[in-house]
Design a protein around this motif. Structure first.
Motif, PDB file in Angstrom:
ATOM      1  N   VAL A  91       0.840  -1.200   0.000  1.00  0.00           N
ATOM      2  CA  VAL A  91       0.000   0.000   0.000  1.00  0.00           C
ATOM      3  C   VAL A  91       0.874   1.249   0.000  1.00  0.00           C
ATOM      4  O   VAL A  91       0.630   2.205  -0.750  1.00  0.00           O
ATOM      5  CB  VAL A  91      -0.945   0.006   1.223  1.00  0.00           C
ATOM      6  CG1 VAL A  91      -1.694   1.331   1.308  1.00  0.00           C
ATOM      7  CG2 VAL A  91      -1.935  -1.149   1.133  1.00  0.00           C
ATOM      8  N   ASP A  92       1.907   1.247   0.834  1.00  0.00           N
ATOM      9  CA  ASP A  92       2.803   2.397   0.921  1.00  0.00           C
ATOM     10  C   ASP A  92       3.482   2.669  -0.428  1.00  0.00           C
ATOM     11  O   ASP A  92       3.580   3.821  -0.867  1.00  0.00           O
ATOM     12  CB  ASP A  92       3.872   2.168   1.991  1.00  0.00           C
ATOM     13  CG  ASP A  92       3.297   2.166   3.400  1.00  0.00           C
ATOM     14  OD1 ASP A  92       2.167   2.647   3.571  1.00  0.00           O
ATOM     15  OD2 ASP A  92       3.978   1.665   4.304  1.00  0.00           O
ATOM     16  N   ASN A  95       1.087   4.079  -2.965  1.00  0.00           N
ATOM     17  CA  ASN A  95       0.820   5.486  -2.674  1.00  0.00           C
ATOM     18  C   ASN A  95       1.962   6.389  -3.126  1.00  0.00           C
ATOM     19  O   ASN A  95       1.735   7.516  -3.580  1.00  0.00           O
ATOM     20  CB  ASN A  95       0.553   5.683  -1.178  1.00  0.00           C
ATOM     21  CG  ASN A  95      -0.825   5.212  -0.768  1.00  0.00           C
ATOM     22  OD1 ASN A  95      -1.724   5.088  -1.604  1.00  0.00           O
ATOM     23  ND2 ASN A  95      -1.008   4.944   0.514  1.00  0.00           N
ATOM     24  N   LYS A  98       1.574   6.855  -6.857  1.00  0.00           N
ATOM     25  CA  LYS A  98       0.510   7.821  -7.149  1.00  0.00           C
ATOM     26  C   LYS A  98       0.942   9.244  -6.813  1.00  0.00           C
ATOM     27  O   LYS A  98       0.651  10.188  -7.562  1.00  0.00           O
ATOM     28  CB  LYS A  98      -0.744   7.455  -6.368  1.00  0.00           C
ATOM     29  CG  LYS A  98      -1.426   6.167  -6.827  1.00  0.00           C
ATOM     30  CD  LYS A  98      -2.652   5.862  -5.976  1.00  0.00           C
ATOM     31  CE  LYS A  98      -3.335   4.581  -6.427  1.00  0.00           C
ATOM     32  NZ  LYS A  98      -4.513   4.249  -5.562  1.00  0.00           N
ATOM     33  N   ALA A  99       1.630   9.402  -5.690  1.00  0.00           N
ATOM     34  CA  ALA A  99       2.070  10.735  -5.269  1.00  0.00           C
ATOM     35  C   ALA A  99       3.047  11.349  -6.258  1.00  0.00           C
ATOM     36  O   ALA A  99       3.169  12.571  -6.354  1.00  0.00           O
ATOM     37  CB  ALA A  99       2.711  10.665  -3.883  1.00  0.00           C
ATOM     38  N   TRP A 232      11.000   5.138   2.995  1.00  0.00           N
ATOM     39  CA  TRP A 232      10.133   6.159   2.418  1.00  0.00           C
ATOM     40  C   TRP A 232      10.679   7.504   2.891  1.00  0.00           C
ATOM     41  O   TRP A 232      10.705   7.800   4.076  1.00  0.00           O
ATOM     42  CB  TRP A 232       8.683   5.958   2.876  1.00  0.00           C
ATOM     43  CG  TRP A 232       8.225   4.570   2.615  1.00  0.00           C
ATOM     44  CD1 TRP A 232       7.715   3.687   3.514  1.00  0.00           C
ATOM     45  CD2 TRP A 232       8.258   3.866   1.375  1.00  0.00           C
ATOM     46  NE1 TRP A 232       7.430   2.494   2.924  1.00  0.00           N
ATOM     47  CE2 TRP A 232       7.758   2.565   1.606  1.00  0.00           C
ATOM     48  CE3 TRP A 232       8.669   4.185   0.086  1.00  0.00           C
ATOM     49  CZ2 TRP A 232       7.645   1.606   0.606  1.00  0.00           C
ATOM     50  CZ3 TRP A 232       8.565   3.220  -0.910  1.00  0.00           C
ATOM     51  CH2 TRP A 232       8.063   1.967  -0.640  1.00  0.00           C
ATOM     52  N   ASP A 236       8.416  12.244   0.211  1.00  0.00           N
ATOM     53  CA  ASP A 236       7.385  11.342  -0.307  1.00  0.00           C
ATOM     54  C   ASP A 236       6.340  11.066   0.747  1.00  0.00           C
ATOM     55  O   ASP A 236       5.157  10.973   0.454  1.00  0.00           O
ATOM     56  CB  ASP A 236       8.047  10.036  -0.758  1.00  0.00           C
ATOM     57  CG  ASP A 236       9.117  10.283  -1.808  1.00  0.00           C
ATOM     58  OD1 ASP A 236       8.793  10.912  -2.812  1.00  0.00           O
ATOM     59  OD2 ASP A 236      10.250   9.857  -1.592  1.00  0.00           O
ATOM     60  N   GLN A 239       3.897  13.804   0.842  1.00  0.00           N
ATOM     61  CA  GLN A 239       2.967  13.758  -0.287  1.00  0.00           C
ATOM     62  C   GLN A 239       1.908  12.696  -0.053  1.00  0.00           C
ATOM     63  O   GLN A 239       0.722  12.908  -0.299  1.00  0.00           O
ATOM     64  CB  GLN A 239       3.725  13.445  -1.570  1.00  0.00           C
ATOM     65  CG  GLN A 239       4.553  14.620  -2.081  1.00  0.00           C
ATOM     66  CD  GLN A 239       5.306  14.247  -3.343  1.00  0.00           C
ATOM     67  OE1 GLN A 239       6.145  13.335  -3.328  1.00  0.00           O
ATOM     68  NE2 GLN A 239       5.003  14.914  -4.428  1.00  0.00           N
ATOM     69  N   VAL A 240       2.349  11.533   0.417  1.00  0.00           N
ATOM     70  CA  VAL A 240       1.426  10.419   0.612  1.00  0.00           C
ATOM     71  C   VAL A 240       0.384  10.755   1.671  1.00  0.00           C
ATOM     72  O   VAL A 240      -0.783  10.446   1.528  1.00  0.00           O
ATOM     73  CB  VAL A 240       2.199   9.151   1.037  1.00  0.00           C
ATOM     74  CG1 VAL A 240       1.228   8.072   1.442  1.00  0.00           C
ATOM     75  CG2 VAL A 240       3.056   8.658  -0.125  1.00  0.00           C
ATOM     76  N   SER A 241       0.810  11.420   2.755  1.00  0.00           N
ATOM     77  CA  SER A 241      -0.109  11.729   3.831  1.00  0.00           C
ATOM     78  C   SER A 241      -1.204  12.689   3.396  1.00  0.00           C
ATOM     79  O   SER A 241      -2.262  12.758   3.997  1.00  0.00           O
ATOM     80  CB  SER A 241       0.643  12.347   5.020  1.00  0.00           C
ATOM     81  OG  SER A 241       1.234  13.580   4.647  1.00  0.00           O
ATOM     82  N   LEU A 243      -2.760  12.467   0.515  1.00  0.00           N
ATOM     83  CA  LEU A 243      -3.656  11.851  -0.467  1.00  0.00           C
ATOM     84  C   LEU A 243      -5.055  11.684   0.117  1.00  0.00           C
ATOM     85  O   LEU A 243      -5.180  11.399   1.280  1.00  0.00           O
ATOM     86  CB  LEU A 243      -3.101  10.487  -0.869  1.00  0.00           C
ATOM     87  CG  LEU A 243      -1.825  10.528  -1.714  1.00  0.00           C
ATOM     88  CD1 LEU A 243      -1.353   9.114  -2.004  1.00  0.00           C
ATOM     89  CD2 LEU A 243      -2.055  11.268  -3.016  1.00  0.00           C
TER      90      LEU A 243
END
Length: 243
Positions: A91-92, A95, A98-99, A232, A236, A239-241, A243
């Motif tokens: 999942v990480d 993400n 996508k980010a 990570w 990044d 950015q992920v947080s 989403l």
């Protein structure tokens, strides 16, 4: 970096389209900023691969990468095995893709090395080096296992290690690999599929299923070789947080 895209295709399941693109692949390799030795190894690999019968190449590929776990091209197979952490890591990673604007148009899992390389090929040189460096021990482990089998796919992993710029202690990893038992033999595969005897005095009984699942016996042994989880980076993560 086009070189990573080339290596991504070469590590993926061989197809007629790959064979037809031989001249383009060679052109990219010849124009890449890599050592002469690595360049020679890659061009030799491409020529040797594409002069063979496609069906023979596909059969060899299946026997090499899809028979047993030791040479799995799924990164988290070698980091998390079958543990529950593997799912969250998937999942990480998805993400992060996508980010960074990378849309996955594939049925493959996000930690499939050719897909990972496809993503990196679109990033900056600094990003590429850092993220290849994060998996350099896994790449070295796979390279040493291919060396044990006298397999020419080894040059692809070694090329990635060179691009990463990381100096890996190969001797330590090579020693660990030399002590491993092959997991692609008929006997090993049969043993993997054997039904385990159920014992009610087994402390594992009653635990959640993932607690009783062991990692592949050929996974990196943390007592002999440093396991390097994929990191990570802060940018990044931010950015992920969001989403």
């Amino acid at each position: 970096m086009l070189l990573l895209k080339v290596i991504s295709h070469l590590l993926d399941y061989p197809t007629q389209a790959l064979f037809d693109a031989k001249d383009e692949l060679l052109c990219v390799v010849e124009q890449s900023d890599i050592s002469v030795e690595t360049q020679t190894g890659l061009t030799g690999f491409i020529c040797e691969l594409t002069q063979r019968d496609l069906y023979d190449v596909q059969e060899s590929y299946d026997l090499l990468f899809d028979r047993g776990r030791a040479l799995s091209l799924l990164l988290f197979e070698h980091v998390h095995g079958e543990s529950r952490d593997r799912g969250q890591a998937m999942v990480d990673l998805m993400n992060v893709y996508k980010a960074n604007g990378f849309e996955v148009d594939s049925s493959q899992l996000p930690d499939y090395i050719p897909l990972y390389l496809e993503f990196l090929s679109l990033q900056t040189p600094e990003f590429i080096q850092e993220w290849l460096g994060d998996i350099s021990h896994i790449l070295t482990m796979l390279s040493e296992r291919l060396k044990e089998r006298d397999c020419y796919y080894k040059v692809l992993l070694d090329s990635l290690i060179e691009v990463s710029g990381v100096e890996v202690e190969r001797a330590e990893i090579a020693q660990a690999v030399s002590k491993e038992e092959r997991d692609d033999t008929v006997e090993a595969i049969d043993k993997e599929w054997e039904d385990r005897e159920i014992r009610f005095d087994d402390p594992a009984v009653g635990q959640c299923p993932s607690a009783g699942i062991q990692q592949s016996q050929n996974a990196l042994d943390p007592n002999t070789v440093h396991q390097v989880p994929i990191k990570w980076h802060e940018a990044d993560a931010a950015q992920v947080s969001g989403l």
